[in-house]
Enzyme design. Structure first.
Site, PDB file in Angstrom:
ATOM      1  N   CYS A 158       0.531  -1.292   0.031  1.00  0.00           N
ATOM      2  CA  CYS A 158       0.057  -0.044  -0.117  1.00  0.00           C
ATOM      3  C   CYS A 158       0.823   1.179  -0.221  1.00  0.00           C
ATOM      4  O   CYS A 158       1.671   1.416   0.873  1.00  0.00           O
ATOM      5  CB  CYS A 158      -0.823  -0.092   1.174  1.00  0.00           C
ATOM      6  SG  CYS A 158      -1.796   1.608   1.395  1.00  0.00           S
TER       7      CYS A 158
ATOM      8  N   TYR B  35      -5.132   5.170  -9.631  1.00  0.00           N
ATOM      9  CA  TYR B  35      -6.355   4.553  -9.278  1.00  0.00           C
ATOM     10  C   TYR B  35      -7.630   4.904 -10.038  1.00  0.00           C
ATOM     11  O   TYR B  35      -8.371   4.002 -10.295  1.00  0.00           O
ATOM     12  CB  TYR B  35      -6.755   4.755  -7.670  1.00  0.00           C
ATOM     13  CG  TYR B  35      -5.612   3.813  -6.864  1.00  0.00           C
ATOM     14  CD1 TYR B  35      -5.877   2.701  -6.174  1.00  0.00           C
ATOM     15  CD2 TYR B  35      -4.457   4.238  -6.489  1.00  0.00           C
ATOM     16  CE1 TYR B  35      -5.086   1.685  -5.547  1.00  0.00           C
ATOM     17  CE2 TYR B  35      -3.524   3.513  -5.554  1.00  0.00           C
ATOM     18  CZ  TYR B  35      -4.004   2.339  -5.264  1.00  0.00           C
ATOM     19  OH  TYR B  35      -2.833   1.506  -4.634  1.00  0.00           O
TER      20      TYR B  35
ATOM     21  N   TRP C 264      -6.710  -7.842   4.401  1.00  0.00           N
ATOM     22  CA  TRP C 264      -5.493  -8.085   4.849  1.00  0.00           C
ATOM     23  C   TRP C 264      -5.486  -8.769   5.942  1.00  0.00           C
ATOM     24  O   TRP C 264      -6.194  -8.559   7.193  1.00  0.00           O
ATOM     25  CB  TRP C 264      -4.856  -6.493   5.416  1.00  0.00           C
ATOM     26  CG  TRP C 264      -4.685  -5.639   4.298  1.00  0.00           C
ATOM     27  CD1 TRP C 264      -5.478  -4.196   4.489  1.00  0.00           C
ATOM     28  CD2 TRP C 264      -3.856  -5.630   3.076  1.00  0.00           C
ATOM     29  NE1 TRP C 264      -5.160  -3.490   3.167  1.00  0.00           N
ATOM     30  CE2 TRP C 264      -4.242  -4.361   2.314  1.00  0.00           C
ATOM     31  CE3 TRP C 264      -3.030  -6.644   2.815  1.00  0.00           C
ATOM     32  CZ2 TRP C 264      -3.664  -4.057   1.205  1.00  0.00           C
ATOM     33  CZ3 TRP C 264      -2.504  -6.343   1.298  1.00  0.00           C
ATOM     34  CH2 TRP C 264      -2.780  -5.268   0.537  1.00  0.00           C
TER      35      TRP C 264
END
Length: 356
Positions: free
Chosen positions: A81, A224, A121
């Site tokens: 990330c 994104y 996650w």
């Protein structure tokens, strides 16, 4: 998809009044999107991010509920990330990694609970299961989701990283990366090994804020917006905005070493985390293919320059990055991970040609 749970930064306000909020604020019921699909307008097909939720602030103010104390806080990250990685980069370059520990999750999602189908996650079950990922050392949590549910039993939002955790109150201080890096920059200077480094100096704050805004819109979030566009028109718009912003950076960096002048600032770290992923992931996976980073002489030189700052390279784990992004089966159904390009960011650069 990675951005389901990779922390979405807001365009940060510098008035961090949340430091005075009572602990009961953590028990609110939050209404947020659970995934990036919920952040896409069904009508326009454009990717639209939601805001962060936990917005408390560690402060040296004597009345702060969250004072800067060595050993009290812990940072949960994913190397994949970019928002989490910029917090990890700050931890390293400020010399705070002895005062604030960190734990990385696995790069590939897993089931976060046996009672439902939610994927997110997760932590490995042992120190040997996954290279560079560790079990949760304090709460025994199996997933990031469990940390959110420990902090707020009524939480209904997304389970994102980074998470800045308070071990004393067993709660989340902040999941807003833009504010976490400001805390790390100033509030821990009495225990930092590199307190003199100020990445948000007063004389450059207006310029940094302005730069952050167009870099976030065009580049950080721009990749994104390209990757998760649901229709051609918003993709085309995001693609143009992305490359306009990259061209602007290339021009700026032809005249100076860093994006706001000849000293390293917050804006550089925020830009770097996207650039380091560009050729390896975004150019292919997010259809950002007009030009590679390596085709921008100044941007590529700059990226190597930042990467070689002591501490920065340890915040970059390309194996985690590639496995996480290319493991998004909704975009890459085969799950095949490209072998290249394996760029050597430790190769020489000539950033020193600019005077300090």
């Amino acid at each position: 998809m990675l951005s389901f749970f990779c922390k979405t930064p807001s365009l940060l306000s510098t008035n961090n009044s949340s430091s005075s909020l009572p602990l009961l604020a953590f028990k609110h019921t939050f209404q947020m999107a659970r995934s990036a699909l919920d952040e896409m307008s069904s009508d326009s097909g454009a990717f639209m991010r939601t805001a962060s939720t936990f917005r408390n602030f560690i402060s040296r103010d004597p009345n702060s509920q969250f004072p800067p104390e060595s050993g009290r806080y812990h940072l949960y990250v994913s190397y994949a990330c970019p928002w989490a990685s910029r917090c990890l980069a700050y931890l390293k370059i400020k010399g705070l990694d002895k005062a604030i520990g960190f734990t990385s999750v696995k790069p590939i999602w897993g089931r976060t609970k046996e009672t439902d189908e939610h994927m997110g996650w997760v932590f490995p079950i042992s120190n040997t299961e996954e290279p560079d990922a560790e079990p949760d050392p304090f709460n025994g949590a199996k997933s990031i989701r469990e940390l959110y549910e420990l902090a707020s039993t009524n939480y209904t939002g997304r389970y994102t990283v980074p998470v800045l955790w308070d071990k004393k109150f067993k709660t989340i201080v902040s999941n807003e990366s833009a504010e976490i890096i400001r805390m790390l920059n100033t509030e821990f200077n009495e225990i930092a090994e590199n307190p003199a480094l100020d990445l948000y100096p007063p004389h450059l704050r207006a310029q940094i804020d302005e730069t952050n805004e167009w870099i976030y819109s065009g580049i950080n979030n721009g990749v994104y917006k390209c990757g998760f566009a649901g229709k051609q028109e918003p993709y085309d718009e995001a693609f143009k905005q992305l490359y306009d912003a990259l061209d602007k950076c290339e021009e700026i960096l032809s005249k100076q070493r860093y994006i706001c002048g000849n000293i390293l600032t917050e804006a550089d770290i925020r830009l770097f985390v996207t650039l380091i992923r560009f050729d390896e992931v975004y150019a292919v996976h997010f259809k950002c293919n007009k030009k590679l980073l390596r085709e921008y002489p100044n941007l590529f030189n700059y990226t190597k320059d930042i990467y070689q700052i002591p501490g920065i390279s340890s915040s970059v784990n390309m194996q985690h990055i590639k496995r996480a992004y290319y493991g998004q089966l909704s975009i890459n159904p085969s799950g095949i991970i490209p072998l290249g390009p394996n760029i050597d960011y430790s190769s020489p650069h000539d950033g020193a040609r600019f005077s300090a």
